[in-house]
Design an enzyme around this catalytic site. Structure first.
Site, PDB file in Angstrom:
ATOM      1  N   ARG A   1      35.446  35.730  46.238  1.00  0.00           N
ATOM      2  CA  ARG A   1      34.993  37.070  45.854  1.00  0.00           C
ATOM      3  C   ARG A   1      33.602  36.959  45.234  1.00  0.00           C
ATOM      4  O   ARG A   1      33.417  36.237  44.252  1.00  0.00           O
ATOM      5  CB  ARG A   1      35.984  37.671  44.843  1.00  0.00           C
ATOM      6  CG  ARG A   1      35.539  38.972  44.285  1.00  0.00           C
ATOM      7  CD  ARG A   1      36.613  39.644  43.413  1.00  0.00           C
ATOM      8  NE  ARG A   1      36.036  40.841  42.881  1.00  0.00           N
ATOM      9  CZ  ARG A   1      35.690  41.023  41.605  1.00  0.00           C
ATOM     10  NH1 ARG A   1      35.954  40.114  40.689  1.00  0.00           N
ATOM     11  NH2 ARG A   1      35.096  42.131  41.230  1.00  0.00           N
TER      12      ARG A   1
ATOM     13  N   HIS B   1      28.424  44.980  40.949  1.00  0.00           N
ATOM     14  CA  HIS B   1      28.859  44.186  39.794  1.00  0.00           C
ATOM     15  C   HIS B   1      27.699  44.159  38.788  1.00  0.00           C
ATOM     16  O   HIS B   1      27.205  43.102  38.426  1.00  0.00           O
ATOM     17  CB  HIS B   1      29.295  42.780  40.233  1.00  0.00           C
ATOM     18  CG  HIS B   1      30.176  42.064  39.254  1.00  0.00           C
ATOM     19  ND1 HIS B   1      31.364  41.457  39.607  1.00  0.00           N
ATOM     20  CD2 HIS B   1      30.050  41.855  37.917  1.00  0.00           C
ATOM     21  CE1 HIS B   1      31.924  40.896  38.536  1.00  0.00           C
ATOM     22  NE2 HIS B   1      31.137  41.110  37.496  1.00  0.00           N
TER      23      HIS B   1
ATOM     24  N   GLU C   1      34.951  46.776  37.723  1.00  0.00           N
ATOM     25  CA  GLU C   1      35.152  47.217  36.345  1.00  0.00           C
ATOM     26  C   GLU C   1      34.264  48.396  35.944  1.00  0.00           C
ATOM     27  O   GLU C   1      33.390  48.266  35.072  1.00  0.00           O
ATOM     28  CB  GLU C   1      34.920  46.055  35.366  1.00  0.00           C
ATOM     29  CG  GLU C   1      35.847  44.883  35.609  1.00  0.00           C
ATOM     30  CD  GLU C   1      35.835  43.868  34.467  1.00  0.00           C
ATOM     31  OE1 GLU C   1      35.009  43.999  33.545  1.00  0.00           O
ATOM     32  OE2 GLU C   1      36.661  42.943  34.495  1.00  0.00           O
TER      33      GLU C   1
ATOM     34  N   ASN D   1      41.459  42.977  37.102  1.00  0.00           N
ATOM     35  CA  ASN D   1      40.899  41.891  36.295  1.00  0.00           C
ATOM     36  C   ASN D   1      41.651  41.869  34.974  1.00  0.00           C
ATOM     37  O   ASN D   1      41.632  42.856  34.232  1.00  0.00           O
ATOM     38  CB  ASN D   1      39.405  42.126  36.021  1.00  0.00           C
ATOM     39  CG  ASN D   1      38.567  42.002  37.289  1.00  0.00           C
ATOM     40  OD1 ASN D   1      39.079  41.659  38.350  1.00  0.00           O
ATOM     41  ND2 ASN D   1      37.274  42.259  37.165  1.00  0.00           N
TER      42      ASN D   1
ATOM     43  N   TYR E   1      42.500  39.747  31.395  1.00  0.00           N
ATOM     44  CA  TYR E   1      42.146  38.647  30.491  1.00  0.00           C
ATOM     45  C   TYR E   1      42.952  38.596  29.195  1.00  0.00           C
ATOM     46  O   TYR E   1      43.251  37.533  28.702  1.00  0.00           O
ATOM     47  CB  TYR E   1      40.656  38.724  30.112  1.00  0.00           C
ATOM     48  CG  TYR E   1      39.733  38.373  31.247  1.00  0.00           C
ATOM     49  CD1 TYR E   1      39.452  37.055  31.556  1.00  0.00           C
ATOM     50  CD2 TYR E   1      39.158  39.365  32.028  1.00  0.00           C
ATOM     51  CE1 TYR E   1      38.611  36.715  32.610  1.00  0.00           C
ATOM     52  CE2 TYR E   1      38.326  39.047  33.088  1.00  0.00           C
ATOM     53  CZ  TYR E   1      38.049  37.718  33.374  1.00  0.00           C
ATOM     54  OH  TYR E   1      37.230  37.396  34.420  1.00  0.00           O
TER      55      TYR E   1
ATOM     56  N   GLU F   1      40.251  38.908  38.996  1.00  0.00           N
ATOM     57  CA  GLU F   1      39.676  38.011  37.980  1.00  0.00           C
ATOM     58  C   GLU F   1      40.746  37.694  36.950  1.00  0.00           C
ATOM     59  O   GLU F   1      41.508  38.586  36.546  1.00  0.00           O
ATOM     60  CB  GLU F   1      38.504  38.661  37.224  1.00  0.00           C
ATOM     61  CG  GLU F   1      37.233  38.769  38.001  1.00  0.00           C
ATOM     62  CD  GLU F   1      36.081  39.358  37.170  1.00  0.00           C
ATOM     63  OE1 GLU F   1      36.083  39.210  35.928  1.00  0.00           O
ATOM     64  OE2 GLU F   1      35.206  39.988  37.786  1.00  0.00           O
TER      65      GLU F   1
HETATM   66  C1  FCB Z   1      34.669  40.444  33.493  1.00  0.00           C
HETATM   67  C2  FCB Z   1      33.467  40.528  34.407  1.00  0.00           C
HETATM   68  C3  FCB Z   1      32.923  39.184  34.825  1.00  0.00           C
HETATM   69  C4  FCB Z   1      32.948  38.208  33.674  1.00  0.00           C
HETATM   70  C5  FCB Z   1      34.326  38.152  33.066  1.00  0.00           C
HETATM   71  C6  FCB Z   1      34.474  37.138  31.958  1.00  0.00           C
HETATM   72  O1  FCB Z   1      34.699  41.596  32.699  1.00  0.00           O
HETATM   73  O2  FCB Z   1      33.796  41.264  35.558  1.00  0.00           O
HETATM   74  O3  FCB Z   1      31.634  39.375  35.326  1.00  0.00           O
HETATM   75  O4  FCB Z   1      32.006  38.560  32.742  1.00  0.00           O
HETATM   76  O5  FCB Z   1      34.676  39.416  32.573  1.00  0.00           O
END
Ligand code: FCB
Length: 444
Positions: A74, A118, A163, A290, A292, A350
């Site tokens: 990607r 992006h 995002e 995405n 985290y 992500e």
């Molecule tokens: C996401 C972004 C990517 C990177 C990661 C850690 O929010 O899409 O570009 O910064 O976080």
């Protein structure tokens, strides 16, 4: 094993974070170029001028991907490489680069997943208001048309935005991302135009790539109430519907902003034609998530749930970003989205972790925390699949250590270590672990 054999194991990057060659071959200035060259905006004064120099090293980088056994990659296209002024004159050298990149990926049997936006908006468009100017819907359409015409014969997986929450709010409300504006209401205006631009771009891609798959990538945090109290639960709920993840999910899948959120946001939404957002609701083929971290929310001292208060979790396990590691959140989000907005194919577009990795010793970079992070999140994804969630692929963030926006080169998310003096790449132990994992999951 829940992961199907044809599951797409991949890695993700983005143009400004890895390419370098910031003004080369006719590339126009982007907002991150301007921002990172403004003193005090990025940690240590880092810029994306050289980054990983992927623009010149993409052949070796694809060899690396091939060696790791990646099935999909990607990446994003840099808008000002294609249209240096954002609209108008096309820079063929920019298109040629992505042409070569795509051909090289296909030759290596790696499926390209292309993201149009992006975050590296042409500065020339920012100068005309950027995402705050309604004309950007047309500008983005023009750019989408050019890229999808040129690459659509070979690229079949298309993403409009990465995002949009970040592109709207971190950029226009919190001032952390280029160009660093700080007004909450501007975040909502930008969000509105990002959504409209998505709705306008999807049919253009369909027209140019009739056999393509089109989607969008949304960031999702797990949001939990600090206690079971009704006020805390309400706070966590509002954090999503009043400008959080549902601010994008609802328009895209239902055609309207979440009414419970709108009720709390009267001033912030002034001047926005909320009904117009129904044009963001066009059929898409997949949603990229995405994921985290988790955030915990509580009501305010006086009992009011809005604006929701974030409750720090000092004892929770965290990565170097200070993001709480919470793998169950991935399971919760995948199952929630599937039930609420599905059925639709999902991808984890992500997921990954930053740690202060040390330079290689005898060619080895030990990163056991990152391996543990990946293992735990794979297990969470596996549970979701076992329960019927149509998750089709997973992209680790990131292939390479890279320019992590306002944190510059200090936060290393790569499974491959990059020495930013010599630009040498060294797969970390996590990359080797991932390689074995992919081989085991996909062997016939
Ligand atoms: C996401 C972004 C990517 C990177 C990661 C850690 O929010 O899409 O570009 O910064 O976080």
């Amino acid at each position: 094993m829940a992961f199907p054999k044809d599951f797409l194991w991949g890695a993700a990057t983005s143009s400004y974070q890895i390419e370098g060659a910031a003004l080369e071959d006719g590339r126009g200035e982007c907002i991150w170029h301007r921002f990172s060259h403004t003193p005090g905006k990025v940690l240590n004064g880092d810029t994306g001028d050289v980054a990983c120099d992927h623009y010149h090293r993409y052949i070796d980088d694809i060899k690396l991907m091939k060696d790791l056994g990646l099935k999909a990659y990607r990446f994003s296209v840099s808008w000002p490489r294609i249209l240096p002024q954002g609209v108008g004159e096309v820079n063929d050298l920019g298109l040629d680069f992505y042409d070569r990149l795509v051909d090289e990926l296909l030759a290596a049997d790696i499926i390209p997943f292309l993201t149009l936006y992006h975050w590296d908006l042409p500065q020339a468009l920012q100068d005309r208001g950027g995402w705050l100017n309604p004309e950007i819907v047309g500008w983005f359409s023009e750019y989408t048309d050019i890229v999808s015409r040129r690459l659509g014969d070979r690229v079949k997986a298309w993403t409009t935005h990465n995002e949009p929450w970040v592109a709207a709010f971190l950029v226009h409300a919190f001032g952390e991302h280029a160009p660093g504006l700080k007004e909450w209401a501007l975040g909502f205006q930008a969000a509105h135009h990002l959504l409209l631009a998505h709705g306008a771009a999807v049919p253009i891609i369909r027209q140019n790539v009739p056999d393509g798959q089109v989607g969008i990538v949304l960031d999702q945090a797990e949001r939990t109430p600090a206690t079971d109290s009704e006020a805390d639960q309400q706070a966590a709920y509002l954090s999503g519907v009043a400008g959080g993840h549902q601010w994008f999910l609802d328009p895209i899948f239902k055609g309207y902003y979440p009414p419970d959120g709108v009720r709390y946001l009267t001033e912030q939404l002034e001047g926005i034609d909320l009904d117009a957002v129904k044009s963001a609701c066009v059929p898409i083929d997949y949603l990229g998530i995405n994921y985290y971290f988790r955030m915990v929310f509580a009501a305010n001292e006086d009992g009011t749930p809005f604006p929701p208060r974030i409750v720090p979790q000092p004892d929770a396990p965290k990565t170097q970003m200070d993001w709480e590691i919470y793998p169950d959140g991935l399971y919760n989000i995948l199952t929630y989205i599937h039930k609420t907005y599905g059925p639709i194919d999902l991808y984890v577009t992500e997921n990954g972790a930053a740690y202060p990795d040390r330079p290689p010793v005898n060619g080895v970079v030990e990163d056991p925390e990152r391996i543990a992070y990946l293992q735990q999140h794979f297990a969470a994804a596996e549970r979701a699949i076992a329960e019927g969630v149509p998750l089709k692929g997973y992209f680790v963030w990131s292939l390479l250590d890279n320019f992590e926006w306002a944190f510059g080169y200090e936060r290393r998310f790569g499974i491959v270590y990059v020495d930013f003096n010599t630009l040498t790449r060294t797969p970390k132990q996590s990359a080797l672990w991932y390689k074995d994992w992919i081989a085991a999951q996909t062997k016939a």
